[in-house]
Design a protein around this motif. Structure first.
Motif, short mmCIF file in Angstrom:
data_model
loop_
_atom_site.label_atom_id
_atom_site.label_comp_id
_atom_site.label_asym_id
_atom_site.label_seq_id
_atom_site.Cartn_x
_atom_site.Cartn_y
_atom_site.Cartn_z
N GLY A 1 -10.52 39.28 22.89
CA GLY A 1 -11.01 39.24 24.26
C GLY A 1 -11.72 37.96 24.64
O GLY A 1 -11.96 37.71 25.82
N GLN A 2 -12.06 37.12 23.65
CA GLN A 2 -12.75 35.87 23.96
C GLN A 2 -11.75 34.83 24.44
O GLN A 2 -10.59 34.80 24.02
CB GLN A 2 -13.52 35.36 22.75
CG GLN A 2 -14.74 36.21 22.43
CD GLN A 2 -15.57 35.60 21.32
OE1 GLN A 2 -15.06 35.29 20.25
NE2 GLN A 2 -16.86 35.44 21.58
N VAL A 3 -12.21 33.94 25.32
CA VAL A 3 -11.36 32.88 25.87
C VAL A 3 -11.04 31.88 24.76
O VAL A 3 -11.90 31.48 23.99
CB VAL A 3 -12.08 32.17 27.05
CG1 VAL A 3 -11.27 30.97 27.53
CG2 VAL A 3 -12.32 33.14 28.18
N CYS A 4 -9.76 31.50 24.69
CA CYS A 4 -9.30 30.54 23.67
C CYS A 4 -8.56 29.40 24.36
O CYS A 4 -8.26 29.47 25.55
CB CYS A 4 -8.40 31.24 22.65
SG CYS A 4 -7.01 32.14 23.38
N THR A 5 -8.27 28.37 23.61
CA THR A 5 -7.57 27.21 24.15
C THR A 5 -6.15 27.18 23.60
O THR A 5 -5.96 27.16 22.39
CB THR A 5 -8.30 25.90 23.77
OG1 THR A 5 -9.65 26.00 24.22
CG2 THR A 5 -7.64 24.70 24.41
N HIS B 1 -6.44 31.99 28.87
CA HIS B 1 -5.92 32.54 27.61
C HIS B 1 -7.05 33.25 26.87
O HIS B 1 -8.18 32.76 26.87
CB HIS B 1 -5.34 31.43 26.74
CG HIS B 1 -4.06 30.88 27.24
ND1 HIS B 1 -3.99 30.01 28.30
CD2 HIS B 1 -2.78 31.11 26.84
CE1 HIS B 1 -2.71 29.70 28.52
NE2 HIS B 1 -1.96 30.35 27.65
N THR B 2 -6.73 34.37 26.24
CA THR B 2 -7.71 35.10 25.45
C THR B 2 -7.09 35.47 24.11
O THR B 2 -5.87 35.52 23.96
CB THR B 2 -8.19 36.38 26.17
OG1 THR B 2 -7.06 37.20 26.44
CG2 THR B 2 -8.94 36.07 27.45
N CYS B 3 -7.96 35.76 23.14
CA CYS B 3 -7.50 36.20 21.83
C CYS B 3 -7.07 37.66 21.94
O CYS B 3 -7.85 38.52 22.38
CB CYS B 3 -8.62 36.08 20.79
SG CYS B 3 -9.06 34.36 20.46
N GLN B 4 -5.81 37.92 21.57
CA GLN B 4 -5.24 39.27 21.68
C GLN B 4 -4.55 39.65 20.39
O GLN B 4 -4.07 38.79 19.66
CB GLN B 4 -4.23 39.31 22.83
CG GLN B 4 -4.81 38.92 24.17
CD GLN B 4 -3.73 38.75 25.23
OE1 GLN B 4 -2.66 39.35 25.15
NE2 GLN B 4 -3.99 37.91 26.22
#
Length: 111
Positions: A63-67, A106-109
């Motif tokens: 759920g955290q924003v990623c690059t 983008h988020t970690c999924q």
């Protein structure tokens, strides 16, 4: 005369590995500590750029924003790098209700 003295020392006396420089911490770095590579940081942290130095930052959770990098090699251009997503997670375009492509976030999924 120093070279002659070295010849008299048997190979067994010399250390096999070069010791780490004195400035290099022996313990793994905690969040916010300076680092050179991710192996310098404690578990759950990676070494990422923060302004013009590198510090230990937390690996991203679900759920955290990623690059997401469009081109290979663009990671080095960031002033504030993020860590990669944790194991079992991938950095993917966030799906939201609304017009298609409204958010480029983008988020970690989960895979």
């Amino acid at each position: 005369h120093g070279a002659a003295e070295l010849d008299e020392i048997s190979p067994e006396v010399l250390p096999r590995r070069t010791p780490a420089p004195a400035w290099l911490p022996t313990a793994k770095g905690e969040e916010g500590d300076f680092c050179l590579r991710s192996s310098d940081c404690a578990a759950g942290l990676c070494c990422a750029r923060h302004f013009w130095s590198k510090i230990c930052k937390p690996v991203l959770r679900e759920g955290q924003v990623c690059t997401r990098h469009r081109r290979k090699g663009t990671h080095g251009l960031e002033i504030f790098q993020r860590c990669q997503c944790a194991e079992g997670l991938a950095c993917r375009l966030q799906r939201e209700q609304g017009p298609a492509d409204a958010s480029r976030l983008h988020t970690c999924q989960r895979h």
